[in-house]
Design a protein around this motif. Structure first.
Motif, PDB file in Angstrom:
ATOM      1  N   ASP A  34       5.502   3.863  18.357  1.00 37.43           N
ATOM      2  CA  ASP A  34       6.300   4.740  19.229  1.00 37.43           C
ATOM      3  C   ASP A  34       6.459   6.142  18.636  1.00 37.43           C
ATOM      4  N   ASN A  35       6.525   6.203  17.305  1.00 37.99           N
ATOM      5  CA  ASN A  35       6.728   7.489  16.630  1.00 37.99           C
ATOM      6  C   ASN A  35       5.486   8.379  16.626  1.00 37.99           C
ATOM      7  N   LEU A  36       4.310   7.793  16.938  1.00 37.35           N
ATOM      8  CA  LEU A  36       3.059   8.532  16.799  1.00 37.35           C
ATOM      9  C   LEU A  36       2.272   8.708  18.088  1.00 37.35           C
ATOM     10  N   PHE A  37       2.476   7.826  19.057  1.00 36.47           N
ATOM     11  CA  PHE A  37       1.599   7.770  20.233  1.00 36.47           C
ATOM     12  C   PHE A  37       2.342   8.122  21.507  1.00 36.47           C
ATOM     13  N   LYS A  38       1.653   8.861  22.371  1.00 34.73           N
ATOM     14  CA  LYS A  38       2.154   9.098  23.720  1.00 34.73           C
ATOM     15  C   LYS A  38       0.972   8.921  24.662  1.00 34.73           C
ATOM     16  N   SER A  39       1.147   8.050  25.660  1.00 35.37           N
ATOM     17  CA  SER A  39       0.063   7.803  26.607  1.00 35.37           C
ATOM     18  C   SER A  39      -0.087   8.989  27.547  1.00 35.37           C
ATOM     19  N   GLN A  40      -1.201   8.991  28.250  1.00 31.84           N
ATOM     20  CA  GLN A  40      -1.462  10.066  29.204  1.00 31.84           C
ATOM     21  C   GLN A  40      -0.374  10.120  30.274  1.00 31.84           C
ATOM     22  N   SER A  41       0.215   8.965  30.585  1.00 30.55           N
ATOM     23  CA  SER A  41       1.296   8.916  31.578  1.00 30.55           C
ATOM     24  C   SER A  41       2.648   9.281  30.970  1.00 30.55           C
ATOM     25  N   GLY A  42       2.673   9.558  29.657  1.00 27.16           N
ATOM     26  CA  GLY A  42       3.913   9.958  28.988  1.00 27.16           C
ATOM     27  C   GLY A  42       4.678   8.802  28.373  1.00 27.16           C
ATOM     28  N   LYS A  43       4.165   7.565  28.488  1.00 26.42           N
ATOM     29  CA  LYS A  43       4.872   6.399  27.957  1.00 26.42           C
ATOM     30  C   LYS A  43       4.571   6.191  26.474  1.00 26.42           C
ATOM     31  N   LYS A  44       5.590   5.713  25.795  1.00 23.49           N
ATOM     32  CA  LYS A  44       5.452   5.279  24.412  1.00 23.49           C
ATOM     33  C   LYS A  44       4.956   3.827  24.420  1.00 23.49           C
ATOM     34  N   PRO A  45       4.446   3.311  23.296  1.00 18.69           N
ATOM     35  CA  PRO A  45       3.974   1.924  23.256  1.00 18.69           C
ATOM     36  C   PRO A  45       5.003   0.894  23.709  1.00 18.69           C
ATOM     37  N   GLU A  57      -2.624  10.031  22.946  1.00 18.75           N
ATOM     38  CA  GLU A  57      -2.862  10.799  21.733  1.00 18.75           C
ATOM     39  C   GLU A  57      -1.952  10.337  20.609  1.00 18.75           C
ATOM     40  N   ILE A  58      -2.492  10.416  19.417  1.00 17.53           N
ATOM     41  CA  ILE A  58      -1.731  10.144  18.196  1.00 17.53           C
ATOM     42  C   ILE A  58      -1.372  11.499  17.589  1.00 17.53           C
ATOM     43  N   TYR A  59      -0.104  11.641  17.211  1.00 19.13           N
ATOM     44  CA  TYR A  59       0.403  12.902  16.663  1.00 19.13           C
ATOM     45  C   TYR A  59       0.847  12.710  15.218  1.00 19.13           C
ATOM     46  N   ASP A  60       0.793  13.783  14.449  1.00 23.69           N
ATOM     47  CA  ASP A  60       1.345  13.747  13.102  1.00 23.69           C
ATOM     48  C   ASP A  60       2.824  14.144  13.166  1.00 23.69           C
ATOM     49  N   ALA A  61       3.469  14.246  12.005  1.00 22.58           N
ATOM     50  CA  ALA A  61       4.901  14.551  11.947  1.00 22.58           C
ATOM     51  C   ALA A  61       5.233  15.925  12.508  1.00 22.58           C
ATOM     52  N   ASP A  62       4.265  16.845  12.487  1.00 24.13           N
ATOM     53  CA  ASP A  62       4.479  18.198  13.026  1.00 24.13           C
ATOM     54  C   ASP A  62       4.081  18.315  14.491  1.00 24.13           C
ATOM     55  N   LYS A  63       3.840  17.185  15.135  1.00 24.17           N
ATOM     56  CA  LYS A  63       3.465  17.107  16.558  1.00 24.17           C
ATOM     57  C   LYS A  63       2.084  17.701  16.843  1.00 24.17           C
ATOM     58  N   ASN A  64       1.228  17.720  15.821  1.00 26.88           N
ATOM     59  CA  ASN A  64      -0.161  18.114  16.015  1.00 26.88           C
ATOM     60  C   ASN A  64      -0.970  16.880  16.398  1.00 26.88           C
ATOM     61  N   ILE A  65      -1.885  17.037  17.341  1.00 23.98           N
ATOM     62  CA  ILE A  65      -2.718  15.914  17.753  1.00 23.98           C
ATOM     63  C   ILE A  65      -3.695  15.567  16.636  1.00 23.98           C
ATOM     64  N   ILE A  66      -3.718  14.285  16.243  1.00 27.88           N
ATOM     65  CA  ILE A  66      -4.706  13.813  15.277  1.00 27.88           C
ATOM     66  C   ILE A  66      -5.960  13.369  16.020  1.00 27.88           C
ATOM     67  N   ASP A  67      -5.780  12.592  17.118  1.00 29.08           N
ATOM     68  CA  ASP A  67      -6.935  12.074  17.843  1.00 29.08           C
ATOM     69  C   ASP A  67      -6.498  11.551  19.206  1.00 29.08           C
TER      70      ASP A  67
END
Length: 196
Positions: A34-45, A57-67
């Protein structure tokens, strides 16, 4: 190894490839994701339907997209380990997998030991010991014969055979003990071929 914490590891071989799979298992697996992923629809896991892959997308602590990844949630006990499990299918590069694993650890998971996912599946009654060993046989198989042997063990064929042999041994022991314990009864001694 603490079998009650949340673990993570790369489930596919290390190296460069099109896709890599990172697995998270344990009581906080979904919360960590939940802390790292946001689905295209905006939902958390935690808001996703179990057993369905979701693009996001998976984000780092600074809210930068990792992948950009596909994420699938498996709720306990309907998972390989019998625990809550999250699988992340990401691009298979070294940097991206290391960055995702780093973020998972920073958010409460720890790197799993070798075979720890299978150990948890065994401890949670999802596999018996022969099946747990069979998984390693399949992974390490270098030819078709070894692979078939591992698959047969995983399907429980070795367990069935050992249970059959165990039953026969118990029958013979019971017969021998009955003859010894009840000498006054009219119980025929087992023949040598029966014992063999």
């Amino acid at each position: 190894m603490n079998v009650f914490d949340t673990i993570t590891a790369l489930s596919t071989p290390q190296g460069v490839g099109g896709v890599a799979v990172i697995r998270i298992s344990g009581p906080e697996a979904v919360a960590v994701a939940d802390n790292l992923f946001k689905s295209q629809s905006g939902k958390k896991p935690s808001g996703l339907k179990a057993r369905y892959a979701s693009f996001g997308e998976i984000y780092d602590a600074d809210k930068n997209i990792i992948d950009q990844v596909l994420l699938t949630v498996f709720k306990a006990p309907a998972s390989f380990t019998g625990e809550d499990v999250v699988e992340i299918s990401c691009h298979g590069g070294k940097a991206v997998t290391e960055m995702i694993l780093k973020q998972l650890v920073l958010n409460g998971a720890r790197i799993a030991g070798r075979g720890e996912f299978t150990k948890r599946a065994f401890l949670n009654g999802k596999l018996d010991l022969t099946q747990a060993e069979a998984i390693m046989d399949i992974i390490e198989a270098e030819d078709e014969i070894s692979l078939r042997s591992g698959e047969n063990h995983l399907q429980g064929k070795l367990k069935e055979k050992t249970e059959e042999i165990r039953g026969k041994i118990i029958d013979v022991i019971s017969h021998v003990l009955a003859v010894i314990d009840y000498p006054d009864e009219d119980i025929d001694e087992p023949e040598e071929k029966e014992i063999v």
